[in-house]
Design a protein around this motif. Structure first.
Motif, PDB file in Angstrom:
ATOM      1  N   ILE A   7       1.149  -1.191   0.065  1.00 31.52           N
ATOM      2  CA  ILE A   7       0.149  -0.092   0.075  1.00 31.52           C
ATOM      3  C   ILE A   7       0.898   1.214  -0.689  1.00 31.52           C
ATOM      4  N   LEU A   8       1.138   1.758  -1.443  1.00 31.30           N
ATOM      5  CA  LEU A   8       1.470   3.085  -1.221  1.00 31.30           C
ATOM      6  C   LEU A   8       1.071   4.199   0.064  1.00 31.30           C
ATOM      7  N   ILE A   9       2.163   4.814   0.400  1.00 31.57           N
ATOM      8  CA  ILE A   9       1.824   6.005   1.195  1.00 31.57           C
ATOM      9  C   ILE A   9       2.845   7.525   0.958  1.00 31.57           C
ATOM     10  N   PHE A  10       2.290   8.961   0.806  1.00 35.96           N
ATOM     11  CA  PHE A  10       2.181   9.801   0.934  1.00 35.96           C
ATOM     12  C   PHE A  10       2.091  10.923   0.737  1.00 35.96           C
ATOM     13  N   ASP A  11       2.891  12.545   1.704  1.00 39.40           N
ATOM     14  CA  ASP A  11       2.462  13.043   2.092  1.00 39.40           C
ATOM     15  C   ASP A  11       1.160  13.330   1.765  1.00 39.40           C
ATOM     16  N   ARG A  12       0.159  13.409   2.853  1.00 39.12           N
ATOM     17  CA  ARG A  12      -0.668  14.340   2.264  1.00 39.12           C
ATOM     18  C   ARG A  12      -2.008  13.349   1.089  1.00 39.12           C
ATOM     19  N   PHE A  13      -1.860  12.279   1.781  1.00 42.71           N
ATOM     20  CA  PHE A  13      -2.584  11.460   1.189  1.00 42.71           C
ATOM     21  C   PHE A  13      -4.022  10.773   2.149  1.00 42.71           C
ATOM     22  N   THR A  14      -5.071  10.538   2.396  1.00 43.56           N
ATOM     23  CA  THR A  14      -6.822  10.417   2.362  1.00 43.56           C
ATOM     24  C   THR A  14      -6.687   8.882   3.330  1.00 43.56           C
ATOM     25  N   ALA A  15      -6.579   9.024   4.674  1.00 43.38           N
ATOM     26  CA  ALA A  15      -6.449   7.820   5.220  1.00 43.38           C
ATOM     27  C   ALA A  15      -7.360   7.016   4.845  1.00 43.38           C
ATOM     28  N   LEU A  16      -8.365   7.069   4.654  1.00 39.56           N
ATOM     29  CA  LEU A  16      -9.705   5.982   4.768  1.00 39.56           C
ATOM     30  C   LEU A  16      -9.324   5.384   3.655  1.00 39.56           C
ATOM     31  N   ASP A  17      -8.686   5.777   1.994  1.00 37.90           N
ATOM     32  CA  ASP A  17      -8.307   5.065   0.909  1.00 37.90           C
ATOM     33  C   ASP A  17      -7.557   4.331   1.476  1.00 37.90           C
ATOM     34  N   ALA A  18      -6.284   4.516   2.123  1.00 40.20           N
ATOM     35  CA  ALA A  18      -5.566   3.594   2.386  1.00 40.20           C
ATOM     36  C   ALA A  18      -5.561   2.292   3.316  1.00 40.20           C
ATOM     37  N   ALA A  71      -1.278  12.220   6.917  1.00 40.59           N
ATOM     38  CA  ALA A  71      -2.641  12.553   5.999  1.00 40.59           C
ATOM     39  C   ALA A  71      -2.716  13.673   5.751  1.00 40.59           C
ATOM     40  N   HIS A  72      -3.809  14.078   5.233  1.00 42.08           N
ATOM     41  CA  HIS A  72      -3.629  15.317   4.388  1.00 42.08           C
ATOM     42  C   HIS A  72      -4.566  16.475   5.889  1.00 42.08           C
ATOM     43  N   THR A  73      -4.920  16.088   6.983  1.00 38.48           N
ATOM     44  CA  THR A  73      -5.286  16.528   7.791  1.00 38.48           C
ATOM     45  C   THR A  73      -4.042  16.784   8.773  1.00 38.48           C
ATOM     46  N   ILE A  99       0.749   7.652   9.197  1.00 34.18           N
ATOM     47  CA  ILE A  99       0.979   6.228   9.296  1.00 34.18           C
ATOM     48  C   ILE A  99       2.232   6.071   9.128  1.00 34.18           C
ATOM     49  N   SER A 100       3.015   4.892   9.455  1.00 31.73           N
ATOM     50  CA  SER A 100       4.257   3.960   8.885  1.00 31.73           C
ATOM     51  C   SER A 100       4.325   4.137   8.052  1.00 31.73           C
ATOM     52  N   ALA A 101       5.801   4.243   6.879  1.00 29.93           N
ATOM     53  CA  ALA A 101       5.933   3.384   5.907  1.00 29.93           C
ATOM     54  C   ALA A 101       6.988   3.031   6.612  1.00 29.93           C
ATOM     55  N   ASP A 102       6.787   1.461   6.612  1.00 31.07           N
ATOM     56  CA  ASP A 102       7.752   0.138   7.338  1.00 31.07           C
ATOM     57  C   ASP A 102       8.554  -0.223   6.036  1.00 31.07           C
ATOM     58  N   ALA A 103       8.439  -0.014   4.649  1.00 30.90           N
ATOM     59  CA  ALA A 103       9.498  -0.167   4.362  1.00 30.90           C
ATOM     60  C   ALA A 103       9.738   0.381   2.603  1.00 30.90           C
ATOM     61  N   THR A 104      10.846   1.398   2.707  1.00 34.99           N
ATOM     62  CA  THR A 104      10.845   1.760   0.889  1.00 34.99           C
ATOM     63  C   THR A 104      10.998   1.354  -0.321  1.00 34.99           C
ATOM     64  N   PHE A 105      10.801   2.341  -1.909  1.00 33.60           N
ATOM     65  CA  PHE A 105      10.940   1.173  -3.026  1.00 33.60           C
ATOM     66  C   PHE A 105      11.713   0.980  -2.752  1.00 33.60           C
ATOM     67  N   ASP A 106      12.598   0.374  -2.417  1.00 35.85           N
ATOM     68  CA  ASP A 106      13.469  -0.409  -2.516  1.00 35.85           C
ATOM     69  C   ASP A 106      13.082  -1.854  -2.404  1.00 35.85           C
ATOM     70  N   ILE A 162      -2.985   1.663  -4.648  1.00 33.36           N
ATOM     71  CA  ILE A 162      -2.099   3.205  -4.192  1.00 33.36           C
ATOM     72  C   ILE A 162      -3.414   3.930  -3.876  1.00 33.36           C
ATOM     73  N   PRO A 163      -3.892   4.788  -3.156  1.00 33.94           N
ATOM     74  CA  PRO A 163      -4.770   5.686  -2.073  1.00 33.94           C
ATOM     75  C   PRO A 163      -4.829   7.004  -3.096  1.00 33.94           C
ATOM     76  N   GLY A 164      -5.291   8.214  -2.768  1.00 36.04           N
ATOM     77  CA  GLY A 164      -5.654   9.418  -3.382  1.00 36.04           C
ATOM     78  C   GLY A 164      -5.507  10.555  -2.200  1.00 36.04           C
ATOM     79  N   GLY A 165      -6.090  10.969  -2.280  1.00 39.91           N
ATOM     80  CA  GLY A 165      -5.178  12.236  -1.301  1.00 39.91           C
ATOM     81  C   GLY A 165      -5.528  13.804  -1.882  1.00 39.91           C
ATOM     82  N   PRO A 166      -5.300  14.963  -1.467  1.00 42.97           N
ATOM     83  CA  PRO A 166      -4.109  15.934  -1.749  1.00 42.97           C
ATOM     84  C   PRO A 166      -3.067  15.802  -2.441  1.00 42.97           C
TER      85      PRO A 166
END
Length: 205
Positions: free
Chosen positions: A5-16, A43-45, A50-57, A67-71
């Motif tokens: 599950i991808l997470i990124f700055d200002r994602f929408t929490a429920l999307d993930a 999250a965007h609020t 949420i902790s990213a426990d792994a990197t892309f590599d 892939i969630p959405g969000g602002p």
């Protein structure tokens, strides 16, 4: 079964978290939140992380990609390490899925070209900019690509995907376990049913 599950700055929490809650019940599910960097991702609020426990590599492949959405999606529309990772995981995934404006991120990678897809109602027309075919259904399957409309539709997507991968019996058990029995207090959850003044208020800059 590896579920990334991808997470990124200002994602929408429920999307993930919506898909996470459903898919975590799949047999042998191994779920991981993945980010460009390890550590808390806001999250965007800005009140929840949420902790990213792994990197892309560290997660080069997965059976299911979410892939969630969000602002924060707007900052991920140009080619980037995030796009490179999505393309790499997609090359081996069984299912590549999105929730809300996450489909715009996926479309920007080129992977939704000439495919039917959905997103949040307010951004639906933007899918065509990236060669996708906008479809106003709540959950859309096109080959291995599964896109869900806005936010809460991620739960529907995950339950539908569970039925396809592990059978309807398990999907119904999960639905009952999480007591997913929507009975909203208002008919305001879609532009076709929402009062005009509510719709106008959201459309006014």
């Amino acid at each position: 079964m590896k579920i990334a599950i991808l997470i990124f700055d200002r994602f929408t929490a429920l999307d993930a978290v919506g898909p996470y809650e459903v898919l975590s019940w799949l047999p042998n599910a191994d779920l991981v939140f993945v980010g460009e960097r390890k550590g808390p991702v806001r999250a965007h609020t800005d009140r929840l992380a949420i902790s990213a426990d792994a990197t892309f590599d560290e997660v080069p492949e997965a059976d299911i990609l979410v892939i969630p959405g969000g602002p924060g999606q707007q900052a991920l529309m140009e080619d980037s390490p995030t796009h490179e990772w999505i393309r790499a995981v997609d090359s081996t995934s069984t299912w590549t899925t999105t929730v809300c404006t996450g489909s715009l991120i996926l479309a920007a990678t080129g992977l939704l070209k000439d495919r039917k897809a959905t997103t949040h109602w307010h951004r639906l027309d933007q899918l065509a900019t990236y060669g996708a075919i906008p479809t106003s259904e709540r959950v859309v399957f096109d080959d291995k690509y599964v896109t869900a409309a806005g936010v809460s539709a991620g739960i529907d997507m995950a339950l539908t995907l569970t039925a396809k991968t592990a059978g309807e019996t398990l999907a119904q058990k999960i639905q009952l376990l999480i007591e997913y029995d929507p009975q909203p207090p208002f008919k305001a959850g879609h532009p076709k049913t929402a009062p005009q003044e509510i719709l106008n208020a959201l459309l006014t800059p």
